[in-house]
Design a protein around this motif. Sequence first.
Motif, short mmCIF file in Angstrom:
data_model
loop_
_atom_site.label_atom_id
_atom_site.label_comp_id
_atom_site.label_asym_id
_atom_site.label_seq_id
_atom_site.Cartn_x
_atom_site.Cartn_y
_atom_site.Cartn_z
N ALA A 58 0.84 -1.20 0.00
CA ALA A 58 0.00 0.00 0.00
C ALA A 58 0.87 1.25 0.00
CB ALA A 58 -0.93 -0.01 1.21
N LYS A 59 2.02 1.17 0.66
CA LYS A 59 2.94 2.32 0.69
C LYS A 59 3.48 2.61 -0.71
CE LYS A 59 7.12 4.04 2.93
NZ LYS A 59 8.20 3.77 3.87
N PHE B 187 2.63 6.06 -6.17
CA PHE B 187 2.46 6.06 -7.62
C PHE B 187 1.77 7.36 -8.03
CE2 PHE B 187 2.09 1.11 -7.73
CZ PHE B 187 3.45 1.01 -7.50
N ASP B 188 2.42 8.14 -8.87
CA ASP B 188 1.91 9.47 -9.19
C ASP B 188 1.13 9.56 -10.50
OD1 ASP B 188 4.06 9.05 -10.84
OD2 ASP B 188 5.03 10.96 -10.44
N PHE C 267 -1.26 -3.64 -10.14
CA PHE C 267 -1.58 -3.80 -8.73
C PHE C 267 -3.05 -3.93 -8.40
CE2 PHE C 267 -1.39 0.69 -9.64
CZ PHE C 267 -2.49 1.20 -8.98
N ASP C 268 -3.93 -3.88 -9.40
CA ASP C 268 -5.35 -4.05 -9.12
C ASP C 268 -6.02 -4.62 -10.35
OD1 ASP C 268 -7.80 -3.95 -7.81
OD2 ASP C 268 -8.07 -1.80 -8.07
N ASP D 64 1.28 -8.10 -8.69
CA ASP D 64 0.92 -8.58 -7.37
C ASP D 64 0.00 -9.79 -7.56
OD1 ASP D 64 -0.45 -9.02 -4.88
OD2 ASP D 64 0.13 -7.00 -4.27
N PRO D 65 0.48 -11.01 -7.22
CA PRO D 65 -0.31 -12.21 -7.50
C PRO D 65 -1.55 -12.36 -6.62
CG PRO D 65 1.63 -12.81 -6.26
CD PRO D 65 1.75 -11.34 -6.59
N VAL D 66 -1.58 -11.68 -5.47
CA VAL D 66 -2.75 -11.76 -4.60
C VAL D 66 -3.83 -10.80 -5.10
CG1 VAL D 66 -3.59 -11.39 -2.25
CG2 VAL D 66 -1.40 -12.53 -2.63
N ARG D 67 -3.43 -9.57 -5.40
CA ARG D 67 -4.38 -8.57 -5.89
C ARG D 67 -4.79 -8.84 -7.34
NH1 ARG D 67 -3.78 -3.22 -3.08
NH2 ARG D 67 -2.15 -3.44 -1.53
N CYS D 68 -3.91 -9.47 -8.12
CA CYS D 68 -4.14 -9.64 -9.57
C CYS D 68 -3.87 -11.08 -10.01
CB CYS D 68 -3.23 -8.69 -10.34
SG CYS D 68 -3.36 -6.98 -9.84
N PRO D 69 -4.59 -12.06 -9.47
CA PRO D 69 -4.30 -13.45 -9.82
C PRO D 69 -4.54 -13.78 -11.29
CG PRO D 69 -6.33 -13.32 -8.54
CD PRO D 69 -5.70 -11.95 -8.52
#
Length: 186
Positions: free
Chosen positions: A57-58, A63-64, A96-97, A169-174
């Motif tokens: 999350a940090k 990310f801008d 990431f999503d 991110d494999p958890v957020r984007c399987p």
Amino acid sequence: HSSYLDAPRDWLGKEFLDGADWLRKTKPLKYRHMYLGEMVGSGTQVFDNIVSRKITAKEIAGFDNIISGVDWGYYPDPWVFIRTYYHAGTRTLYIFDELTRRKLNNFETARLVLSRIPEGEDVIADSAEKKSCADYRDCGIRCFEANKGPGSVNQSMKWLQGLSAIVIDPVRCPDTAKEFSEYEYA
């Protein structure tokens, strides 16, 4: 089993060692195969620059310039929404999503998108369905059609292959992680 690491450094020379070190830093999988003799896969994968790891999350808060995208689908191909960030300095794409759904209309998927993006964030969508982009705009999403021309899919694949890394991110984007890792040459 042996590798160049077992040979005297002066036999190999600076140019060889510099080349091996450069590949180790920039393309670790290729380095492991070419210089360490490891079996690293079938060699048919399209992307050898995938990094599968948690994106914190940090990191996301830093990310801008987030880029969101939609690929229209219904059934059997899914509708897909992703959020990404591209860091030009390191040539790294972060994914990431994601949302994937089947058999939902544009107004249902628009509600899902609105729940994931801050107000005013642009969404780039597949230009094949101009009416769907208009539906999203009617729902309050700043939706724009992707500029696609002849050969654009091939150019996009080459661009992705040329990146230093595609961090997913494999958890957020399987689904995205699975799709990227399964792309193979015929």
